[in-house]
Scaffold this motif. Structure first.
Motif, mmCIF file in Angstrom:
data_model
loop_
_atom_site.group_PDB
_atom_site.id
_atom_site.type_symbol
_atom_site.label_atom_id
_atom_site.label_comp_id
_atom_site.label_asym_id
_atom_site.label_seq_id
_atom_site.Cartn_x
_atom_site.Cartn_y
_atom_site.Cartn_z
ATOM 1 N N LEU A 31 26.013 39.530 -41.900
ATOM 2 C CA LEU A 31 26.890 40.281 -42.806
ATOM 3 C C LEU A 31 27.555 41.451 -42.087
ATOM 4 O O LEU A 31 28.147 42.324 -42.724
ATOM 5 N N GLY A 32 27.438 41.482 -40.772
ATOM 6 C CA GLY A 32 28.083 42.561 -39.998
ATOM 7 C C GLY A 32 27.529 43.927 -40.359
ATOM 8 O O GLY A 32 28.276 44.907 -40.416
ATOM 9 N N GLN A 33 26.221 43.993 -40.625
ATOM 10 C CA GLN A 33 25.662 45.249 -41.126
ATOM 11 C C GLN A 33 25.263 46.203 -39.999
ATOM 12 O O GLN A 33 24.230 46.029 -39.333
ATOM 13 N N LEU A 36 26.200 53.450 -41.242
ATOM 14 C CA LEU A 36 26.424 54.847 -40.850
ATOM 15 C C LEU A 36 25.461 55.691 -41.677
ATOM 16 O O LEU A 36 25.573 55.712 -42.909
ATOM 17 N N GLY A 61 32.578 46.690 -48.481
ATOM 18 C CA GLY A 61 31.282 46.741 -47.807
ATOM 19 C C GLY A 61 30.624 48.109 -47.839
ATOM 20 O O GLY A 61 30.387 48.706 -46.794
ATOM 21 N N PRO A 62 30.313 48.632 -49.043
ATOM 22 C CA PRO A 62 29.676 49.954 -49.116
ATOM 23 C C PRO A 62 28.253 49.979 -48.567
ATOM 24 O O PRO A 62 27.757 51.047 -48.194
ATOM 25 N N GLY A 63 27.584 48.821 -48.524
ATOM 26 C CA GLY A 63 26.207 48.779 -48.003
ATOM 27 C C GLY A 63 25.318 49.750 -48.766
ATOM 28 O O GLY A 63 25.375 49.809 -49.998
ATOM 29 N N GLU A 83 30.993 44.630 -52.509
ATOM 30 C CA GLU A 83 29.862 44.392 -51.599
ATOM 31 C C GLU A 83 29.299 42.989 -51.819
ATOM 32 O O GLU A 83 29.049 42.571 -52.944
ATOM 33 N N ASP A 109 32.654 38.666 -52.538
ATOM 34 C CA ASP A 109 33.198 38.539 -51.195
ATOM 35 C C ASP A 109 34.599 39.154 -51.177
ATOM 36 O O ASP A 109 35.460 38.723 -51.948
ATOM 37 N N ALA A 110 34.811 40.135 -50.307
ATOM 38 C CA ALA A 110 36.123 40.797 -50.265
ATOM 39 C C ALA A 110 37.236 39.808 -49.924
ATOM 40 O O ALA A 110 38.381 40.008 -50.313
ATOM 41 N N ASN A 128 34.194 50.944 -43.565
ATOM 42 C CA ASN A 128 33.524 50.609 -42.304
ATOM 43 C C ASN A 128 33.327 49.100 -42.399
ATOM 44 O O ASN A 128 32.368 48.627 -42.985
HETATM 45 N N1 SAM Z 1 29.825 51.064 -45.518
HETATM 46 C C1 SAM Z 1 28.473 50.959 -45.017
HETATM 47 C C2 SAM Z 1 28.256 51.988 -43.947
HETATM 48 O O1 SAM Z 1 29.264 52.520 -43.442
HETATM 49 O O2 SAM Z 1 27.114 52.269 -43.612
HETATM 50 C C3 SAM Z 1 28.170 49.553 -44.482
HETATM 51 C C4 SAM Z 1 29.107 49.064 -43.407
HETATM 52 S S1 SAM Z 1 28.587 47.541 -42.652
HETATM 53 C C5 SAM Z 1 29.492 47.661 -41.132
HETATM 54 C C6 SAM Z 1 29.526 46.275 -43.478
HETATM 55 C C7 SAM Z 1 29.181 46.048 -44.959
HETATM 56 O O3 SAM Z 1 30.032 44.998 -45.454
HETATM 57 C C8 SAM Z 1 27.774 45.586 -45.230
HETATM 58 O O4 SAM Z 1 27.248 46.302 -46.308
HETATM 59 C C9 SAM Z 1 27.911 44.089 -45.600
HETATM 60 O O5 SAM Z 1 26.915 43.636 -46.474
HETATM 61 C C10 SAM Z 1 29.273 44.083 -46.247
HETATM 62 N N2 SAM Z 1 29.959 42.778 -46.191
HETATM 63 C C11 SAM Z 1 29.891 41.828 -45.215
HETATM 64 N N3 SAM Z 1 30.714 40.809 -45.481
HETATM 65 C C12 SAM Z 1 31.337 41.119 -46.667
HETATM 66 C C13 SAM Z 1 32.301 40.447 -47.468
HETATM 67 N N4 SAM Z 1 32.797 39.266 -47.123
HETATM 68 N N5 SAM Z 1 32.704 41.065 -48.606
HETATM 69 C C14 SAM Z 1 32.198 42.269 -48.971
HETATM 70 N N6 SAM Z 1 31.287 42.942 -48.247
HETATM 71 C C15 SAM Z 1 30.857 42.374 -47.110
#
Ligand code: SAM
Length: 286
Positions: A31-33, A36, A61-63, A83, A109-110, A128
């Motif tokens: 999920l590219g997690q 920050l 992707g607020p995580g 998210e 899914d965005a 992010n």
């Molecule tokens: N915003 C948070 C931060 O800055 O700590 C998390 C950033 S992390 C790089 C990417 C976030 O995007 C993760 O929470 C992940 O679950 C979410 N994500 C990944 N693929 C996604 C998708 N297709 N649609 C929505 N969110 C997604």
């Protein structure tokens, strides 16, 4: 500006490291997690997005919500956050409870939402981004059916190498389709670079935030579909001379290049945005 009760509600939330532990948010690579956790840094990114007061913000992707909290603390009228990971929803619900009526979380899914509901102009996009979908989302936001788009600005974290491809000028390896598309319709600047250690877990590469402000009218006139095709074909064979790389576009490509003020022997990476637009115009008139 948000009122003080909202700010104190945010201040009362637990630190992000505890949120991650309590909600079992072990980062998933798929999920590219890369989170920050430093709230000074998230506040800085929110600040780089410009004045958020009176704006709605779309966050992808607020995580666990570090950037989300910063956007709300910076006075965003409303944040709509999309998210994919259901594990993050309880942590985001706590933030929503701390700022009544200012945070809407969409579980999904965005890539499946062209324009999430509940956004009222002016809208700024701040994220992010998960690195695996960042470029695709950017291209979608840059190529809507109608211009100007729903957003005023995009403030987005990318791998540094992608950020360089968005902001590069002609003449180098980083200059390509992404730079032309982005700079034709936006002012694009790299506003912050971050080492891997700024994230938890650290990614393998450096990252950078790009701030794109939409131009109400593109820099030079051109039909978007023709420009897009010209740029795609030109950079597919970036080492070849334009007259060779672009010959599939017209049997008279040499004449079109000259009419556009370009040398048929130039290569794609030497052509400015203005040059590509001129070429798109002469091809459209064929
Ligand atoms: N915003 C948070 C931060 O800055 O700590 C998390 C950033 S992390 C790089 C990417 C976030 O995007 C993760 O929470 C992940 O679950 C979410 N994500 C990944 N693929 C996604 C998708 N297709 N649609 C929505 N969110 C997604």
């Amino acid at each position: 500006m948000s009122d003080m009760s909202d700010i104190s509600g945010l201040d009362a939330l637990p630190p992000l490291s505890r949120v991650i532990r309590d909600h079992g948010l072990a980062a998933r690579k798929s999920l590219g997690q890369n989170f920050l956790l430093d709230m000074n840094l998230t506040a800085r990114i929110a600040h780089l997005a410009g004045d958020l007061t009176g704006c709605d913000v779309l966050e992808v992707g607020p995580g666990p919500g570090g950037l989300t909290r910063a956007l709300l603390a910076a006075g965003a009228r409303r944040v709509v956050a999309v998210e994919k990971d259901a594990r993050c929803l309880p942590a985001l619900a706590d933030i929503a409870a701390a700022c009544p009526d200012r945070l809407r979380v969409i579980h999904g899914d965005a890539l499946g939402h062209s324009l999430p509901e509940g956004l009222t102009p002016p809208v700024r996009v701040v994220a992010n981004l998960p690195y695996n979908i960042g470029t695709e989302l950017l291209i979608r936001w840059l190529t809507p059916e109608h211009w100007p788009p729903f957003w005023q600005s995009l403030t987005l974290m990318f791998q540094k190498e992608v950020a360089e491809r968005i902001t590069a000028g002609p003449g180098g390896k980083a200059y390509g389709r992404l730079a032309v598309l982005a700079q034709w319709r936006c002012e694009a600047r790299m506003v912050l670079t971050l080492p891997p250690g700024a994230f938890s877990p650290p990614p393998k590469v450096h990252s950078a935030v790009v701030h794109l402000v939409r131009r109400d009218r593109p820099l030079f006139p051109a039909a978007p579909d023709v420009l897009s095709q010209v740029v795609r074909v030109a950079f597919n064979q970036r080492r070849k001379m334009l007259r060779t790389a672009l010959k599939s576009l017209s049997p008279k490509i040499g004449e079109h290049l000259i009419a556009a003020g370009l040398a048929p022997t130039d290569r794609a990476e030497q052509v400015s945005v203005e040059g590509f637009c001129a070429l798109a115009r002469t091809l459209s008139a064929e």
